[in-house]
Design an enzyme around this catalytic site. Structure first.
Site, PDB file in Angstrom:
ATOM      1  N   HIS A 229       0.974  -1.130  -0.107  1.00 35.32           N
ATOM      2  CA  HIS A 229       0.061   0.051  -0.055  1.00 35.32           C
ATOM      3  C   HIS A 229       0.824   1.120  -0.075  1.00 35.32           C
ATOM      4  O   HIS A 229       1.983   1.468   0.554  1.00 35.32           O
ATOM      5  CB  HIS A 229      -0.973   0.061   1.168  1.00 35.32           C
ATOM      6  CG  HIS A 229      -0.199   0.344   2.426  1.00 35.32           C
ATOM      7  ND1 HIS A 229      -0.083   1.728   2.929  1.00 35.32           N
ATOM      8  CD2 HIS A 229       0.345  -0.601   3.410  1.00 35.32           C
ATOM      9  CE1 HIS A 229       0.425   1.570   4.105  1.00 35.32           C
ATOM     10  NE2 HIS A 229       0.800   0.289   4.373  1.00 35.32           N
ATOM     11  N   CYS A 230       0.433   2.117  -0.532  1.00 34.44           N
ATOM     12  CA  CYS A 230       0.945   3.591  -0.642  1.00 34.44           C
ATOM     13  C   CYS A 230       0.260   4.528   0.436  1.00 34.44           C
ATOM     14  O   CYS A 230      -0.530   4.250   1.136  1.00 34.44           O
ATOM     15  CB  CYS A 230       1.242   4.112  -1.779  1.00 34.44           C
ATOM     16  SG  CYS A 230      -0.591   4.518  -2.690  1.00 34.44           S
ATOM     17  N   ALA A 231       0.163   5.931   0.248  1.00 37.09           N
ATOM     18  CA  ALA A 231      -0.471   6.629   0.971  1.00 37.09           C
ATOM     19  C   ALA A 231      -2.090   6.642   0.958  1.00 37.09           C
ATOM     20  O   ALA A 231      -2.698   6.910   1.997  1.00 37.09           O
ATOM     21  CB  ALA A 231       0.032   8.258   0.785  1.00 37.09           C
TER      22      ALA A 231
END
Length: 460
Positions: A25-27
């Site tokens: 996952h990213c932000a």
């Protein structure tokens, strides 16, 4: 909102555990590599509580949850799939296997430069603070505070080859500490530091009849990228032929000495010339095409974001800062981003359904802070016409900031946060940046509002 139930339901809608190769996952987004994307129930995924949109791009199926929420969902998701125990390939490698060569190259650059953004942003903000202290004469340039802040602000750019060396070595499969050593060799104190120097001339070393300029690579990008790529290949090849018993002694030694010679004789001069050439070409286009370049780049940037290639621009921006001390590309990207927010606001006022409004408003404000994925994929692209409005806003805003020569002293921040790294170039630079933002947001809002949206009763 029960994060565990969302994760359980999501696994089912994605085709089950066996259909999920890897996850990260990213932000704002849950990023998944899926074995067979035809098994995904797209409509039900988008209807899940907390989901702001879902799409397939850059070899990954990406689900937008937004900042904060994505971390909580991923935590439950990872537990259920036992991601830390599964013997699967690394997520980035799994994603790359599904990409075309261009997308794979862009992803590689993204993986190298995104992790070092905090260091660049911190230095840019410190430079801004230093500039204000000097402009408003808050402290004397001879004071201890000013000199210390000057050291703090320039450090990240001086040791940039070391930062890139560590990150690139991880990406290329080499030892990150050997990558740091190569970076350290390129900025060794014995070399003339060109950072901040204009007319200084280096000594010339005679090595086996070949002249080598004793010029450092502080602040450069391409030489260290090429050097670490070669280093990783040498390290892997050496490790294959060296017996395990002496691997710890022989492999690092041969890797460093071989890469060091190659870097100074071939890679360094070649990389420096290539980097300077890219800067010169971009500057030529910027100087001669002017607002037309801003119009095209500002309008097209949102389309580039859809491909994921935009992350590779960090390498070019870092090169601009190293070569000419200013980043004139970031303001253009920023206009495109805030324009997406303006179009998202139009959707909020046009929408009749509560869920559409619930997604559109926070997503729009997120774009004003530089995070555009929720509003692009969750709102504007879904209704298409607002995305066109955002492109129009980005184009006009981009044309204005190029026309007024707006620049930044770092990269990684757009929208409102970019004010901090635009301010160091003076009040006029800051005011023109704000005017450009106003043009981009207003144009996008009006265009999207006039074009309107057609809410799909069944889909919503």
């Amino acid at each position: 909102m029960n994060h565990k139930e969302i994760a359980e339901r999501l696994i089912d809608l994605l085709g089950g555990e066996d259909n999920i190769i890897s996850a990260a996952h990213c932000a704002t987004r849950l990023r998944l590599v899926i074995k067979d994307e035809s098994k995904i129930d797209q409509e039900k995924v988008e209807a899940l509580d907390g989901v702001k949109g879902a799409f397939s791009s850059s070899g990954q199926y990406q689900i937008i949850f937004g900042t904060g929420l994505v971390n909580k969902v991923y935590e439950q998701f990872a537990k259920m799939l036992q991601l830390d125990q599964k013997e699967t390939v690394q997520h980035n490698e799994a994603a790359k296997q599904k990409m075309n060569p261009l997308a794979r190259f862009a992803k590689t650059l993204s993986n190298i430069f995104v992790p070092i953004i905090p260091a660049i942003v911190a230095s840019g903000l410190l430079m801004g603070l230093l500039g204000m202290m000097k402009a408003f004469q808050w402290v004397s340039p001879d004071s201890g505070l000013f000199k210390l802040l000057d050291m703090f602000s320039s450090a990240a750019f001086i040791i940039l080859p070391i930062l890139i060396g560590v990150s690139a070595a991880k990406e290329f499969g080499g030892n990150p500490y050997l990558g740091a050593v190569i970076g350290g060799i390129l900025i060794h104190p014995s070399l003339l530091n060109p950072w901040g120097l204009a007319e200084a001339k280096p000594e010339v070393l005679n090595f086996l009849g070949m002249p080598i300029e004793m010029l450092g690579y502080q602040g450069t990008v391409i030489p260290i990228l090429l050097a670490v790529y070669v280093m990783s290949k040498i390290e892997k090849w050496t490790r294959k032929i060296v017996p395990n018993a002496i691997d710890l002694l022989v492999t690092p030694f041969l890797t460093i000495i071989s890469t060091g010679f190659i870097a100074f004789i071939v890679i360094g001069p070649l990389g420096r010339g290539l980097g300077t050439g890219i800067t010169n070409v971009l500057t030529f286009v910027y100087d001669h095409a002017g607002p037309v370049a801003g119009l095209i780049f500002g309008g097209a940037y949102s389309l580039i974001v859809l491909t994921g290639v935009h992350h590779s621009f960090h390498a070019i921006e870092a090169g601009l800062i190293a070569d000419i001390g200013r980043n004139y590309l970031l303001p253009i990207w920023s206009m495109a981003n805030v324009a997406q927010g303006g179009a998202g606001l139009a959707v909020f006022f046009l929408a009749k359904r509560a869920k559409t409004k619930e997604i559109a408003l926070p997503a729009a404000f997120s774009a004003f802070l530089g995070i555009t994925e929720p509003v692009i994929f969750g709102v504007n692209l879904r209704y298409r016409k607002p995305f066109i409005g955002a492109m129009a806003g980005g184009a006009l805003g981009g044309a204005y900031v190029v026309f007024t020569n707006v620049a930044a002293n770092a990269y990684g921040l757009t929208g409102i946060p970019m004010i901090a790294i635009a301010a160091p170039f003076g009040t006029a630079n800051l005011i023109n940046y704000l005017i450009g933002m106003g043009i981009a947001v207003f144009t996008a809002f009006i265009t999207a509002f006039v074009l309107g949206i057609k809410e799909d009763e069944k889909k919503n």
